[in-house]
Design a protein around this motif. Structure first.
Motif, PDB file in Angstrom:
ATOM      1  N   ARG A 454       0.306   7.046   4.196  1.00  0.00           N
ATOM      2  CA  ARG A 454       2.033   6.673   3.883  1.00  0.00           C
ATOM      3  C   ARG A 454       2.169   6.437   5.378  1.00  0.00           C
ATOM      4  NH1 ARG A 454       3.736  12.524   3.844  1.00  0.00           N
ATOM      5  NH2 ARG A 454       2.331  12.938   1.848  1.00  0.00           N
ATOM      6  N   ASN A 455       3.586   5.363   4.273  1.00  0.00           N
ATOM      7  CA  ASN A 455       4.915   4.430   5.424  1.00  0.00           C
ATOM      8  C   ASN A 455       5.491   5.857   5.516  1.00  0.00           C
ATOM      9  OD1 ASN A 455       7.026   3.869   6.427  1.00  0.00           O
ATOM     10  ND2 ASN A 455       5.778   1.760   6.541  1.00  0.00           N
ATOM     11  N   ASN A 456       5.890   6.285   6.584  1.00  0.00           N
ATOM     12  CA  ASN A 456       7.093   7.575   6.819  1.00  0.00           C
ATOM     13  C   ASN A 456       8.774   7.215   6.649  1.00  0.00           C
ATOM     14  OD1 ASN A 456       5.542   9.274   6.662  1.00  0.00           O
ATOM     15  ND2 ASN A 456       4.917   9.350   9.125  1.00  0.00           N
ATOM     16  N   VAL A 457       8.738   5.888   6.469  1.00  0.00           N
ATOM     17  CA  VAL A 457       9.825   5.025   7.119  1.00  0.00           C
ATOM     18  C   VAL A 457      10.804   5.058   5.501  1.00  0.00           C
ATOM     19  CG1 VAL A 457      11.570   3.515   7.416  1.00  0.00           C
ATOM     20  CG2 VAL A 457       9.923   4.235   9.083  1.00  0.00           C
ATOM     21  N   THR A 458       9.676   4.507   4.189  1.00  0.00           N
ATOM     22  CA  THR A 458      10.022   3.769   3.553  1.00  0.00           C
ATOM     23  C   THR A 458       9.126   5.070   2.570  1.00  0.00           C
ATOM     24  OG1 THR A 458       8.057   2.920   2.769  1.00  0.00           O
ATOM     25  CG2 THR A 458       9.987   1.297   3.927  1.00  0.00           C
ATOM     26  N   GLY A 459       8.375   5.951   2.570  1.00  0.00           N
ATOM     27  CA  GLY A 459       7.679   6.961   1.946  1.00  0.00           C
ATOM     28  C   GLY A 459       6.862   6.197   0.738  1.00  0.00           C
ATOM     29  N   GLU A 460       6.075   5.101   0.759  1.00  0.00           N
ATOM     30  CA  GLU A 460       5.272   4.209   0.373  1.00  0.00           C
ATOM     31  C   GLU A 460       4.063   4.632   0.721  1.00  0.00           C
ATOM     32  OE1 GLU A 460       4.006  -0.180  -0.791  1.00  0.00           O
ATOM     33  OE2 GLU A 460       5.219   0.113   0.978  1.00  0.00           O
ATOM     34  N   GLU A 461       3.114   4.618  -0.445  1.00  0.00           N
ATOM     35  CA  GLU A 461       1.634   5.215  -0.115  1.00  0.00           C
ATOM     36  C   GLU A 461       0.373   3.973  -0.526  1.00  0.00           C
ATOM     37  OE1 GLU A 461       1.048   8.903  -1.592  1.00  0.00           O
ATOM     38  OE2 GLU A 461       2.291   9.841  -0.727  1.00  0.00           O
ATOM     39  N   PHE A 462       0.052   4.005   0.124  1.00  0.00           N
ATOM     40  CA  PHE A 462      -1.280   2.837  -0.020  1.00  0.00           C
ATOM     41  C   PHE A 462      -2.677   3.156   0.446  1.00  0.00           C
ATOM     42  CE2 PHE A 462       0.512   1.758   3.996  1.00  0.00           C
ATOM     43  CZ  PHE A 462      -0.454   1.164   4.131  1.00  0.00           C
ATOM     44  N   THR A 463      -3.827   3.007  -0.741  1.00  0.00           N
ATOM     45  CA  THR A 463      -5.369   3.396  -0.624  1.00  0.00           C
ATOM     46  C   THR A 463      -5.750   2.565   0.129  1.00  0.00           C
ATOM     47  OG1 THR A 463      -4.990   4.913  -2.352  1.00  0.00           O
ATOM     48  CG2 THR A 463      -6.738   4.308  -1.512  1.00  0.00           C
ATOM     49  N   LYS A 464      -6.292   2.868   1.460  1.00  0.00           N
ATOM     50  CA  LYS A 464      -6.835   1.539   1.721  1.00  0.00           C
ATOM     51  C   LYS A 464      -9.089   1.850   2.005  1.00  0.00           C
ATOM     52  CE  LYS A 464      -4.618  -1.708   3.697  1.00  0.00           C
ATOM     53  NZ  LYS A 464      -4.936  -2.861   4.041  1.00  0.00           N
ATOM     54  N   GLU A 465      -9.955   0.448   1.905  1.00  0.00           N
ATOM     55  CA  GLU A 465     -10.561   1.193   1.829  1.00  0.00           C
ATOM     56  C   GLU A 465     -10.805   1.614   3.526  1.00  0.00           C
ATOM     57  OE1 GLU A 465     -13.834  -1.823   1.245  1.00  0.00           O
ATOM     58  OE2 GLU A 465     -13.281  -1.518  -1.647  1.00  0.00           O
ATOM     59  N   ALA A 466     -12.443   2.479   4.009  1.00  0.00           N
ATOM     60  CA  ALA A 466     -12.596   3.158   4.899  1.00  0.00           C
ATOM     61  C   ALA A 466     -13.723   3.670   5.093  1.00  0.00           C
ATOM     62  CB  ALA A 466     -11.393   3.559   6.208  1.00  0.00           C
ATOM     63  N   CYS A 467     -14.319   2.945   5.807  1.00  0.00           N
ATOM     64  CA  CYS A 467     -15.485   3.545   6.226  1.00  0.00           C
ATOM     65  C   CYS A 467     -15.643   4.709   7.522  1.00  0.00           C
ATOM     66  CB  CYS A 467     -16.779   2.687   6.724  1.00  0.00           C
ATOM     67  SG  CYS A 467     -16.530   2.127   8.685  1.00  0.00           S
ATOM     68  N   GLY A 468     -14.476   4.864   8.313  1.00  0.00           N
ATOM     69  CA  GLY A 468     -14.673   6.102   9.991  1.00  0.00           C
ATOM     70  C   GLY A 468     -12.837   6.250   9.760  1.00  0.00           C
ATOM     71  N   LEU A 469     -12.485   7.214  10.163  1.00  0.00           N
ATOM     72  CA  LEU A 469     -11.606   7.634  10.286  1.00  0.00           C
ATOM     73  C   LEU A 469     -11.796   8.633  11.881  1.00  0.00           C
ATOM     74  CD1 LEU A 469      -8.444   8.433   9.764  1.00  0.00           C
ATOM     75  CD2 LEU A 469      -9.279  10.296   8.784  1.00  0.00           C
ATOM     76  N   PHE A 470     -11.685   8.334  12.923  1.00  0.00           N
ATOM     77  CA  PHE A 470     -11.345   8.784  14.553  1.00  0.00           C
ATOM     78  C   PHE A 470      -9.943   9.513  14.113  1.00  0.00           C
ATOM     79  CE2 PHE A 470     -14.657   6.281  13.518  1.00  0.00           C
ATOM     80  CZ  PHE A 470     -15.414   6.585  14.404  1.00  0.00           C
TER      81      PHE A 470
END
Length: 587
Positions: A454-470
């Protein structure tokens, strides 16, 4: 046939010298010396085409077809894990100094080295072997494994065990159950009479036998001498927490004759042990990994007689009175301490998003988890956090991942990260920074596959492919085992010295600078309220606490704890190493 990793030297003027110097590595590496970048690129492409690896590239500062730094950039683009050395002639250092400094700040160069002018230039080879050692540990994987792990990839406990062994510096290899190694270890398990369902991961080691899904406490005994009964004696100094602060205290305490033991519920080394590269620690101009730093400190402490116990959780403390020992409650028994040093540090704050926490160990990691970096090759990785640990993790992950995105709630990194890391991140084309943003959701089939940001300025949310979250955000102080008598601030950090409530002062005097509201109990490092939260400062606090412990034990031996360790007597001890009473501590 085993393919040797390549050492690629791009040199024309000093080609003969470099051929001779690097000949000592030919048993373990393919050493290739070429005169131009064009030749170097052909050799690098050949190595990659045959699934080989390039461990190190060294280039003269000026080549016929390009500057040396550009040559290093080009080879690095083909092989992002390669270590980079700029070779300087004796007359070149002065006029290249500014360029070299800027290149190192931007992460384009690991180190400059002066071309040897005589035989046995061991300073040159010390630098080379340190770089090769770091490459082998962080990028190449072990040649010989001390621990074999067998597991399907969708077992969360696998990541926990790999991370523990990695931070302990134990070479570990992971195999699938249907691999040759996996089938052999499963057969060993069956030969013991086990016929039921296997509880993965399997852990096999000549030091600890074969076990199914063991706990950290169980595997920690593989490499620890547990023959000493901790409950059988009274220790001069018991340290809870084996990070930089605790390890520094153990080195100085044991070297000064204190019977010292370190207890840590996880790997000795703390959070710093998972850092892929610490570049601003005094005395290591080429940087040092957190694992290596912890490994060297463990060796030092053990040399002086300190007893180090990983996987040993402290569940509570019974405070002594009138100079009697404090008692620590552990699964291994009651541990008695004349003085207690709290160096238990902090743990990363959980995101609090169920879909994210459900994937911990399956692509989601709290902490740097350097052991998982190779699994991210060619993918998109997200790092949440704006501190130095997050920056170090991003730089390391960028050696493997196609894209690394740092997600922070602030607008940028300037308020929370060291300048040297920011410059290195800005110069790395694989790393992007998403400011004013946060990760709000995650998903995947048995493993992380996508993230929602989520972009906390615009409120827009977008989905991204990801293989890792640290995730390296916030900090929760590890003080659950401490009794209420040890005062803490509103965030849970331990108060020391003049910061403690005045109604807890003894005889009208505040405690010593690192002492808590309880006589003989000290706090150092990240757990201490107001600490700097840096490896170097934590190490300094750990060392500075030892003279205070000596003073306290001497006071107790004299039969009084009325205030001899007040701030007035000991303020000059903190931050320096010197003489305290009759006890001397030397660097």
């Amino acid at each position: 046939m085993t393919i040797k990793p390549m050492i690629l030297v791009v040199a024309a003027q000093y080609a003969e010298v470099m051929e001779g110097e690097f000949s000592r590595y030919k048993r373990d590496y393919e050493v290739v010396v070429v005169p131009t970048l064009a030749d170097g690129l052909r050799q690098a492409q050949r190595a990659i085409a045959f699934n080989g690896q390039i461990a190190l590239v060294a280039a003269e500062s000026s080549l016929a077809d390009t500057p040396g730094l550009v040559a290093l950039d080009c080879i690095h683009a083909l092989s992002p894990t390669v270590k980079r050395v700029l070779l300087l002639g004796w007359g070149e250092f002065r006029h290249t100094r500014t360029v070299v400094r800027e290149a190192m700040a931007a992460g384009r160069l690991d180190t400059p080295l002066t071309v040897p002018r005589g035989v046995r230039d061991e300073e040159f080879h010390t630098a080379v072997t340190e770089l090769l050692s770091d490459w082998a540990w962080t990028s190449a994987g072990p040649v010989v494994a001390a621990v074999e792990l067998v597991s399907p990839p969708d077992i969360a406990a696998l990541g926990r065990l790999r991370d523990f062994f990695d931070r302990q510096g134990v070479p570990t290899r992971t195999s699938s159950p249907d691999s040759e190694v996996g089938l052999e270890i499963i057969e060993q398990l069956r030969s013991t009479g086990h016929e039921g369902e296997i509880d993965y991961p399997l852990v096999s080691s000549p030091f600890g036998g074969l076990s199914q899904n063991p706990t950290i406490a169980q595997v920690s005994t593989y490499f620890t001498d547990t023959s000493t009964d901790l409950s059988a004696e009274v220790f001069d100094l018991v340290i809870v927490g084996g990070g930089p602060a605790g390890l520094a205290a153990s080195v100085y305490g044991a070297s000064e004759g204190l019977r010292t033991v370190v207890l840590d519920s996880d790997a000795i080394g703390g959070q710093a042990g998972s850092s892929s590269m610490i570049r601003n620690y005094l005395g290591f101009p080429r940087g040092i990994s957190g694992m290596r730093l912890a490994q060297r400190a463990r060796t030092q402490a053990s040399r002086f007689g300190a007893d180090l116990r990983s996987g040993c959780r402290v569940n509570g403390v019974e405070l002594g009175t009138d100079g009697s020992p404090h008692v620590l409650l552990t699964p291994q028994g009651r541990v008695r301490a004349r003085a207690l040093l709290v160096a238990s540090g902090v743990k990363y704050r959980r995101m609090g998003v169920p879909s994210i926490d459900d994937l911990v160990g399956l692509g989601v990691h709290y902490g740097a988890a350097t052991s998982a970096a190779r699994e991210c090759a060619g993918g998109h990785v997200v790092v949440v956090g704006g501190g130095n640990s997050a920056g170090q993790a991003a730089v390391h992950l960028a050696k493997f991942a196609r894209v690394v995105t740092i997600v922070v709630r602030r607008a940028d990194l300037t308020e929370t990260m060291s300048d040297y890391l920011i410059r290195e991140i800005e110069a790395n084309p694989r790393i992007k920074v998403a400011g004013n943003a946060e990760v709000v959701d995650a998903g995947g089939s048995g493993h992380l596959e996508w993230l929602r940001i989520r972009n906390n300025v615009t409120g827009e949310e977008f989905t991204k492919e990801a293989c890792g979250l640290f995730i390296l955000i916030g900090a929760h102080p590890c003080t659950d085992f401490l009794p209420d008598e040890v005062a803490r601030d509103g965030a849970g950090y331990v108060l020391t010295g003049r910061d403690v409530p005045m109604d807890t002062w003894r005889n009208g005097c505040p405690p010593a600078p690192l002492e808590t509201t309880v006589a003989g109990v000290y706090a150092v490092g990240d757990i201490r309220s107001g600490s700097m939260k840096r490896v170097a400062s934590a190490s300094g606090e750990g060392a500075a606490a030892v003279p205070l412990v000596h003073e306290y034990i001497a006071t107790v031996s004299e039969g009084s704890i009325s205030g001899d360790t007040s701030v007035d007597d000991t303020a000059d001890m903190v931050g320096a190493v010197g003489t305290v009473g009759t006890v001397g501590t030397t660097a």
